[in-house]
Scaffold this motif. Sequence first.
Motif, PDB file in Angstrom:
ATOM      1  N   TYR A   1       0.824  -1.216   0.000  1.00 59.88           N
ATOM      2  CA  TYR A   1       0.000   0.000   0.000  1.00 59.88           C
ATOM      3  C   TYR A   1       0.858   1.266   0.000  1.00 59.88           C
ATOM      4  CZ  TYR A   1      -4.377  -2.550   0.509  1.00 59.88           C
ATOM      5  OH  TYR A   1      -5.463  -3.363   0.294  1.00 59.88           O
TER       6      TYR A   1
ATOM      7  N   GLU B   1       0.501   3.985  -2.920  1.00 54.16           N
ATOM      8  CA  GLU B   1       0.232   5.398  -2.622  1.00 54.16           C
ATOM      9  C   GLU B   1       1.190   6.311  -3.393  1.00 54.16           C
ATOM     10  OE1 GLU B   1      -1.052   7.989   1.203  1.00 54.16           O
ATOM     11  OE2 GLU B   1       0.643   6.627   1.512  1.00 54.16           O
ATOM     12  N   LYS B   2       2.434   5.898  -3.546  1.00 56.41           N
ATOM     13  CA  LYS B   2       3.404   6.686  -4.328  1.00 56.41           C
ATOM     14  C   LYS B   2       2.948   6.816  -5.785  1.00 56.41           C
ATOM     15  CE  LYS B   2       7.297   5.104  -1.523  1.00 56.41           C
ATOM     16  NZ  LYS B   2       8.457   4.193  -1.486  1.00 56.41           N
TER      17      LYS B   2
ATOM     18  N   ASN C   1      -0.095   9.119  -5.911  1.00 56.07           N
ATOM     19  CA  ASN C   1       0.338  10.512  -5.747  1.00 56.07           C
ATOM     20  C   ASN C   1       0.942  11.068  -7.028  1.00 56.07           C
ATOM     21  OD1 ASN C   1      -0.489  10.652  -3.061  1.00 56.07           O
ATOM     22  ND2 ASN C   1       1.511  10.111  -2.255  1.00 56.07           N
TER      23      ASN C   1
ATOM     24  N   THR D   1      -5.753   9.639  -4.923  1.00 55.39           N
ATOM     25  CA  THR D   1      -5.699   9.022  -3.600  1.00 55.39           C
ATOM     26  C   THR D   1      -6.412   7.672  -3.686  1.00 55.39           C
ATOM     27  OG1 THR D   1      -7.809   9.896  -2.806  1.00 55.39           O
ATOM     28  CG2 THR D   1      -5.854  11.327  -2.533  1.00 55.39           C
ATOM     29  N   PHE D   2      -6.451   6.964  -2.580  1.00 56.92           N
ATOM     30  CA  PHE D   2      -7.174   5.694  -2.564  1.00 56.92           C
ATOM     31  C   PHE D   2      -8.678   5.892  -2.766  1.00 56.92           C
ATOM     32  CE2 PHE D   2      -3.207   4.244  -0.585  1.00 56.92           C
ATOM     33  CZ  PHE D   2      -2.977   3.085  -1.328  1.00 56.92           C
TER      34      PHE D   2
ATOM     35  N   ILE E   1      -6.848   2.256   4.787  1.00 53.94           N
ATOM     36  CA  ILE E   1      -6.553   2.676   3.418  1.00 53.94           C
ATOM     37  C   ILE E   1      -7.790   3.286   2.772  1.00 53.94           C
ATOM     38  CG2 ILE E   1      -5.852   1.857   1.124  1.00 53.94           C
ATOM     39  CD1 ILE E   1      -3.613   1.814   3.292  1.00 53.94           C
TER      40      ILE E   1
END
Length: 164
Positions: A91, A95-96, A99, A104-105, A131
């Motif tokens: 995760y 996320e990287k 971004n 976003t999630f 998350i």
Amino acid sequence: MKQILCIALAIIFYSCEQNQKNVTKDIEKEIIVESEVPEYFLLRPEVEKAYGYSHAVKIGNSIKISGAVSMNNEGNPTAIGDLEQQMKNCYADLEKVLNHYGCTFDDVVVENIFTTDMPAFLQVSGYRNEIYKNQFPTGSWLGVKELAIPEFMIEIELEVHKSK
């Protein structure tokens, strides 16, 4: 009288047909086709080139993210034997990528999880509540015999819809 009525109906029908053609032409003029050139993203360029994949590709408003696994920047497995930490590492990498695309999630619409140990995953799957705070995406959880490297216990892939 019948002839006049038939002529009147024919004129009305013809008039409506012409109006529809004009509306269709106006709509066709308003449609602008944008070229959707794929935008590729490499999280770990050397590792991804060595294995022959891109970590993500964006086409239009859709982003497909390859399965994230628990690895360091050299491509070596991390958190060996610890499925929960491997999941957290996945995760963090995802996320990287999100971004990078300004997402976003909350933008994730599909999440597929592959694991070599489904009972262990089910015990730690509650972490996903940290998350996905607003809603969960669709997706599948699949128990598999093995992943690319024997030490990998979990792999998570995403599909994203980025609103304009």
